[in-house]
Design a protein around this motif. Sequence first.
Motif, PDB file in Angstrom:
ATOM      1  N   VAL A  57       2.718   2.839  -3.733  1.00 21.24           N
ATOM      2  CA  VAL A  57       2.134   2.081  -4.840  1.00 21.24           C
ATOM      3  C   VAL A  57       1.810   0.644  -4.438  1.00 21.24           C
ATOM      4  N   GLN A  58       2.364   0.161  -3.336  1.00 21.93           N
ATOM      5  CA  GLN A  58       2.128  -1.216  -2.920  1.00 21.93           C
ATOM      6  C   GLN A  58       0.647  -1.525  -2.684  1.00 21.93           C
ATOM      7  N   PRO A  59      -0.090  -0.740  -1.866  1.00 21.95           N
ATOM      8  CA  PRO A  59      -1.512  -1.057  -1.654  1.00 21.95           C
ATOM      9  C   PRO A  59      -2.319  -1.059  -2.942  1.00 21.95           C
ATOM     10  N   PHE A  60      -1.981  -0.125  -3.848  1.00 20.04           N
ATOM     11  CA  PHE A  60      -2.711  -0.052  -5.114  1.00 20.04           C
ATOM     12  C   PHE A  60      -2.525  -1.320  -5.936  1.00 20.04           C
ATOM     13  N   LEU A  61      -1.282  -1.767  -6.085  1.00 21.50           N
ATOM     14  CA  LEU A  61      -1.014  -2.953  -6.902  1.00 21.50           C
ATOM     15  C   LEU A  61      -1.611  -4.205  -6.270  1.00 21.50           C
ATOM     16  N   ILE A  62      -1.498  -4.318  -4.948  1.00 18.06           N
ATOM     17  CA  ILE A  62      -2.065  -5.493  -4.277  1.00 18.06           C
ATOM     18  C   ILE A  62      -3.582  -5.525  -4.451  1.00 18.06           C
ATOM     19  N   SER A  63      -4.235  -4.370  -4.304  1.00 19.86           N
ATOM     20  CA  SER A  63      -5.694  -4.304  -4.489  1.00 19.86           C
ATOM     21  C   SER A  63      -6.078  -4.638  -5.927  1.00 19.86           C
ATOM     22  N   LEU A  64      -5.298  -4.139  -6.887  1.00 19.26           N
ATOM     23  CA  LEU A  64      -5.589  -4.396  -8.301  1.00 19.26           C
ATOM     24  C   LEU A  64      -5.509  -5.884  -8.610  1.00 19.26           C
ATOM     25  N   VAL A  65      -4.448  -6.542  -8.131  1.00 16.94           N
ATOM     26  CA  VAL A  65      -4.294  -7.983  -8.356  1.00 16.94           C
ATOM     27  C   VAL A  65      -5.396  -8.756  -7.650  1.00 16.94           C
ATOM     28  N   SER A  66      -5.733  -8.349  -6.431  1.00 19.73           N
ATOM     29  CA  SER A  66      -6.768  -9.039  -5.661  1.00 19.73           C
ATOM     30  C   SER A  66      -8.132  -8.948  -6.354  1.00 19.73           C
ATOM     31  N   VAL A  67      -8.484  -7.770  -6.846  1.00 17.78           N
ATOM     32  CA  VAL A  67      -9.765  -7.600  -7.542  1.00 17.78           C
ATOM     33  C   VAL A  67      -9.814  -8.453  -8.806  1.00 17.78           C
ATOM     34  N   ALA A  68      -8.735  -8.457  -9.570  1.00 18.79           N
ATOM     35  CA  ALA A  68      -8.695  -9.246 -10.808  1.00 18.79           C
ATOM     36  C   ALA A  68      -8.844 -10.735 -10.509  1.00 18.79           C
ATOM     37  N   LEU A 107      -7.236   7.860 -17.814  1.00 18.50           N
ATOM     38  CA  LEU A 107      -6.619   6.537 -17.734  1.00 18.50           C
ATOM     39  C   LEU A 107      -5.161   6.585 -18.169  1.00 18.50           C
ATOM     40  N   SER A 108      -4.866   7.423 -19.161  1.00 16.38           N
ATOM     41  CA  SER A 108      -3.480   7.586 -19.599  1.00 16.38           C
ATOM     42  C   SER A 108      -2.628   8.164 -18.477  1.00 16.38           C
ATOM     43  N   ASN A 109      -3.159   9.167 -17.788  1.00 16.12           N
ATOM     44  CA  ASN A 109      -2.429   9.753 -16.660  1.00 16.12           C
ATOM     45  C   ASN A 109      -2.299   8.765 -15.509  1.00 16.12           C
ATOM     46  N   PHE A 110      -3.354   7.969 -15.298  1.00 16.62           N
ATOM     47  CA  PHE A 110      -3.335   6.945 -14.251  1.00 16.62           C
ATOM     48  C   PHE A 110      -2.246   5.910 -14.527  1.00 16.62           C
ATOM     49  N   ALA A 111      -2.217   5.415 -15.779  1.00 16.06           N
ATOM     50  CA  ALA A 111      -1.195   4.429 -16.150  1.00 16.06           C
ATOM     51  C   ALA A 111       0.203   5.029 -16.054  1.00 16.06           C
ATOM     52  N   GLY A 112       0.335   6.290 -16.481  1.00 15.76           N
ATOM     53  CA  GLY A 112       1.627   6.969 -16.385  1.00 15.76           C
ATOM     54  C   GLY A 112       2.075   7.113 -14.940  1.00 15.76           C
ATOM     55  N   GLY A 113       1.142   7.431 -14.038  1.00 15.16           N
ATOM     56  CA  GLY A 113       1.476   7.552 -12.622  1.00 15.16           C
ATOM     57  C   GLY A 113       1.953   6.238 -12.038  1.00 15.16           C
ATOM     58  N   ILE A 118       6.498   2.988 -10.091  1.00 15.10           N
ATOM     59  CA  ILE A 118       7.192   1.702 -10.101  1.00 15.10           C
ATOM     60  C   ILE A 118       8.652   1.865 -10.531  1.00 15.10           C
ATOM     61  N   PHE A 119       8.879   2.539 -11.665  1.00 12.95           N
ATOM     62  CA  PHE A 119      10.222   2.609 -12.239  1.00 12.95           C
ATOM     63  C   PHE A 119      11.043   3.803 -11.740  1.00 12.95           C
ATOM     64  N   THR A 134      11.145  23.387 -15.672  1.00 12.44           N
ATOM     65  CA  THR A 134      12.174  22.939 -14.733  1.00 12.44           C
ATOM     66  C   THR A 134      11.733  23.275 -13.319  1.00 12.44           C
ATOM     67  N   GLY A 135      11.848  22.289 -12.433  1.00 18.43           N
ATOM     68  CA  GLY A 135      11.460  22.523 -11.050  1.00 18.43           C
ATOM     69  C   GLY A 135      11.801  21.341 -10.168  1.00 18.43           C
ATOM     70  N   THR A 136      11.601  21.520  -8.880  1.00 18.73           N
ATOM     71  CA  THR A 136      11.847  20.465  -7.892  1.00 18.73           C
ATOM     72  C   THR A 136      10.559  19.683  -7.666  1.00 18.73           C
ATOM     73  N   VAL A 137      10.662  18.353  -7.662  1.00 18.01           N
ATOM     74  CA  VAL A 137       9.483  17.500  -7.481  1.00 18.01           C
ATOM     75  C   VAL A 137       9.001  17.613  -6.040  1.00 18.01           C
ATOM     76  N   GLU A 138       7.782  18.101  -5.885  1.00 15.30           N
ATOM     77  CA  GLU A 138       7.184  18.228  -4.549  1.00 15.30           C
ATOM     78  C   GLU A 138       6.409  16.980  -4.174  1.00 15.30           C
ATOM     79  N   SER A 139       5.705  16.397  -5.148  1.00 16.90           N
ATOM     80  CA  SER A 139       4.964  15.158  -4.893  1.00 16.90           C
ATOM     81  C   SER A 139       4.680  14.453  -6.216  1.00 16.90           C
ATOM     82  N   VAL A 140       4.592  13.123  -6.132  1.00 18.47           N
ATOM     83  CA  VAL A 140       4.225  12.293  -7.285  1.00 18.47           C
ATOM     84  C   VAL A 140       2.882  11.667  -6.972  1.00 18.47           C
ATOM     85  N   GLN A 141       1.826  12.167  -7.607  1.00 23.00           N
ATOM     86  CA  GLN A 141       0.480  11.670  -7.383  1.00 23.00           C
ATOM     87  C   GLN A 141       0.115  10.672  -8.466  1.00 23.00           C
TER      88      GLN A 141
END
Length: 271
Positions: A57-68, A107-113, A118-119, A134-141
């Motif tokens: 998530v680091q590159p995404f947040l840095i890019s978002l702040v930089s663009v803004a 956008l709702s799914n994007f914000a949720g991701g 982050i948390f 119920t299941g095992t988390v394979e990936s968080v996209q």
Amino acid sequence: MDISFTNLKDQIFLAITQYGGKILLALIVFIIGRKVIAKASQVLGSKMNKSNFDKDVQPFLISLVSVALNIMLLLSCAGILGIQTTSFVAVLGAAGLAVGLALQGSLSNFAGGVLILIFKPYKVGDLISAQGFTGTVESVQIFNTILVTPDNKTLILPNGALATSAITNISGKGTIRVDMVFAVGNQNSLASVKKAFTNAVKLCPTALQNMEHDILLNSMTENALKFDVRVWTNSENYWATYYGVTELVYEHLKKEGIEAPKIHLNLHQLS
């Protein structure tokens, strides 16, 4: 001809006099602003690394702040040059609103991701229960979370719903208690039954022997004694412990001569 050239020089001189200072100031603000944004992005990345932020998530947040920040810088430079930015901001806002309404679910799914990354209510490898699955988390996209069920089915759950609903992180603590219920006939000795259960738990290779396991009499009926057997294990060994203890209980009940509940039939003769 000389008059026209003179007028042209006068106009150029007037333009330089009137706008030269603004252009120079805007250029200085832009150059300094770009350097400040680059430094701010670098500091933000450093802070994230020290705070153990997720690497994904680091590159995404840095890019978002930089663009803004770059958009704000361009608007500031346009204001210095005397360009009216009110209408531009209004058009940009209207376009953003239209895109947001068209892509509301995404956008709702994007914000949720972003919130999940982050948390971290769960991470890859955790066994979770959410949205009735119920299941095992394979990936968080960024838009979805991928789960694998115990029977090896793939579940794709939208992050928007996950970020706003209750989630049970079954394996989040690293250890988990396996709760099982067994019934034996009430004609059996309580001590012999508990001995059989205790030996079964001790011989289970995935049961944590450094933790206290429970063997409790749950209830009594006219023909059965029901026991709660609660065994602690590592989260990844949940099912291995469940089935392993069940097999060992069967073997030790048979070894101790423990009988199953007997079914009583009451027959009434009609005269």
